[in-house]
Design an enzyme around this catalytic site. Structure first.
Site, mmCIF file in Angstrom:
data_model
loop_
_atom_site.group_PDB
_atom_site.id
_atom_site.type_symbol
_atom_site.label_atom_id
_atom_site.label_comp_id
_atom_site.label_asym_id
_atom_site.label_seq_id
_atom_site.Cartn_x
_atom_site.Cartn_y
_atom_site.Cartn_z
ATOM 1 N N GLY A 261 0.792 -1.229 0.000
ATOM 2 C CA GLY A 261 0.000 0.000 0.000
ATOM 3 C C GLY A 261 0.823 1.278 0.000
ATOM 4 O O GLY A 261 0.291 2.350 -0.288
ATOM 5 N N ASP A 262 2.103 1.194 0.356
ATOM 6 C CA ASP A 262 2.981 2.375 0.314
ATOM 7 C C ASP A 262 4.406 1.900 0.023
ATOM 8 O O ASP A 262 5.370 2.393 0.590
ATOM 9 C CB ASP A 262 2.914 3.134 1.646
ATOM 10 C CG ASP A 262 3.545 4.527 1.570
ATOM 11 O OD1 ASP A 262 3.727 5.048 0.444
ATOM 12 O OD2 ASP A 262 3.872 5.093 2.633
ATOM 13 N N LEU A 263 4.486 0.917 -0.863
ATOM 14 C CA LEU A 263 5.796 0.331 -1.167
ATOM 15 C C LEU A 263 6.569 1.291 -2.071
ATOM 16 O O LEU A 263 6.046 1.770 -3.070
ATOM 17 C CB LEU A 263 5.609 -1.011 -1.885
ATOM 18 C CG LEU A 263 6.843 -1.899 -1.992
ATOM 19 C CD1 LEU A 263 7.368 -2.288 -0.616
ATOM 20 C CD2 LEU A 263 6.531 -3.167 -2.794
ATOM 21 N N ASN B 18 10.595 2.893 1.679
ATOM 22 C CA ASN B 18 10.083 1.999 2.713
ATOM 23 C C ASN B 18 10.678 0.602 2.589
ATOM 24 O O ASN B 18 10.063 -0.390 2.993
ATOM 25 C CB ASN B 18 8.548 1.967 2.676
ATOM 26 C CG ASN B 18 7.949 3.219 3.296
ATOM 27 O OD1 ASN B 18 8.573 3.826 4.177
ATOM 28 N ND2 ASN B 18 6.776 3.606 2.842
#
Ligand SMILES: Nc1ncnc2c1ncn2[C@@H]1O[C@H](COP(=O)(O)OP(=O)(O)OP(=O)(O)O)[C@@H](O)[C@H]1O
Ligand SMILES: [Mg+2]
Length: 275
Positions: free
Chosen positions: A208-210, A214
């Site tokens: 979802g926020d790769l 991250n």
């Protein structure tokens, strides 16, 4: 005779606190609930002893919604381990960049909490911080148990998550975005991220926020972090969009470094894992 207003039988609890110095606290691990401790088997390096003392060593990074600190958990005169402590902030200046789209398909228990979060009251902000922390904690445990390379989740305590400190050569591992890997390393890095995306998709979820911000590079090994917004690919109607964005963010970075990778192929392969 009137009864004395004190009792002569009282529980005796052992206090270590007299010996503690500033910045130290007794480790809460031994008495924490099972759900608040990491999955079994607990790796050998995790200090689980009741006598352990926690000491914050410093700030690793202050982020938009949370601060990451370095913490030592050690038995006085005995063994110790270093942990990353991610503390979600509940106060005003926290930026809510993770919005409702992410939480579609999830339920907020209790409408009072839901209203408070919406109105961003102090109570609402504290509930939201707790929910993001809990969401990341659950995701860390789930990813870890599925074999996705994430830091081992050691413990959650309110809005603080304690996890394996990802290091390389005795220092905090850099974010992937900061590295300039050789061609051979780029290839193995991409293969690792591809495997992670596939494994997650097979479990019906996307990070979802790769992005290269991250993912930490611990030498030849990549470790995925920052998971509070993991997205359900089936229950969340926007799930596939988030998966596509993850694929785009990852592939763009590798392409810029000279590796020919195709975000659409990665996306299609991941989708095919779901059913
Ligand atoms: N387990 C860990 N081991 C080593 N460093 C870590 C670990 N977890 C977090 N960090 C460091 O702290 C930074 C912020 O962590 P994270 O991405 O989880 O939080 P964030 O609130 O999303 O921060 P940001 O807004 O900067 O992305 C990471 O980029 C990394 O440098
Ligand atoms: Mg981050």
């Amino acid at each position: 005779m009137p009864s004395p207003d004190f009792t002569t039988t009282f529980p005796f609890t052992w206090q270590f606190s007299d010996d503690l110095r500033d910045g130290e606290r007794q480790s809460t691990y031994a008495d924490a609930e099972k759900l608040c401790k990491g999955p079994e088997p607990v790796p050998d390096w995790v200090v689980t002893e009741r006598a352990a003392v926690d000491t914050y060593l410093g700030v690793l990074k202050t982020g938009k919604e949370a601060d990451c600190l370095l913490m030592e958990r050690a038995v006085p005169g005995g063994r110790g381990c270093v942990l990353a402590a991610k503390q979600y902030r509940g106060e005003e200046h926290r930026l809510f960049h993770r919005d409702a789209e992410y939480t579609d398909g999830r339920r907020t228990k209790g409408s009072r909490d839901a209203r408070a979060i919406q109105k961003k009251t102090a109570y609402g902000r504290a509930v939201a911080a707790g929910q993001w922390a809990w969401s990341e904690w659950e995701a860390l445990k789930r990813f870890w148990s599925a074999g996705v390379p994430v830091p081992y989740p050691v413990q959650i305590d309110g809005t603080e998550i304690l996890m394996e400190f990802v290091e390389h050569d005795g220092e905090a591992a850099p974010r992937l975005a900061q590295t300039r890997p050789s061609r051979a390393l780029l290839e193995t890095y991409f293969a690792q991220l591809r495997d992670a995306v596939m494994l997650l998709a097979a479990h019906g979820i996307a990070h979802g926020d790769l992005s290269p911000y991250n993912v930490l590079a611990a030498g030849e090994r990549l470790v995925v972090i920052d998971l509070p917004q993991v997205v359900d690919l089936v229950a969340n109607p926007a799930g596939p969009e988030f998966l596509m964005r993850d694929c785009h963010n990852v592939c763009t970075w590798f392409q810029r470094r000279g590796l020919e990778v195709d975000e659409h192929a990665l996306f299609a392969d991941a989708l095919s894992q779901i059913y």
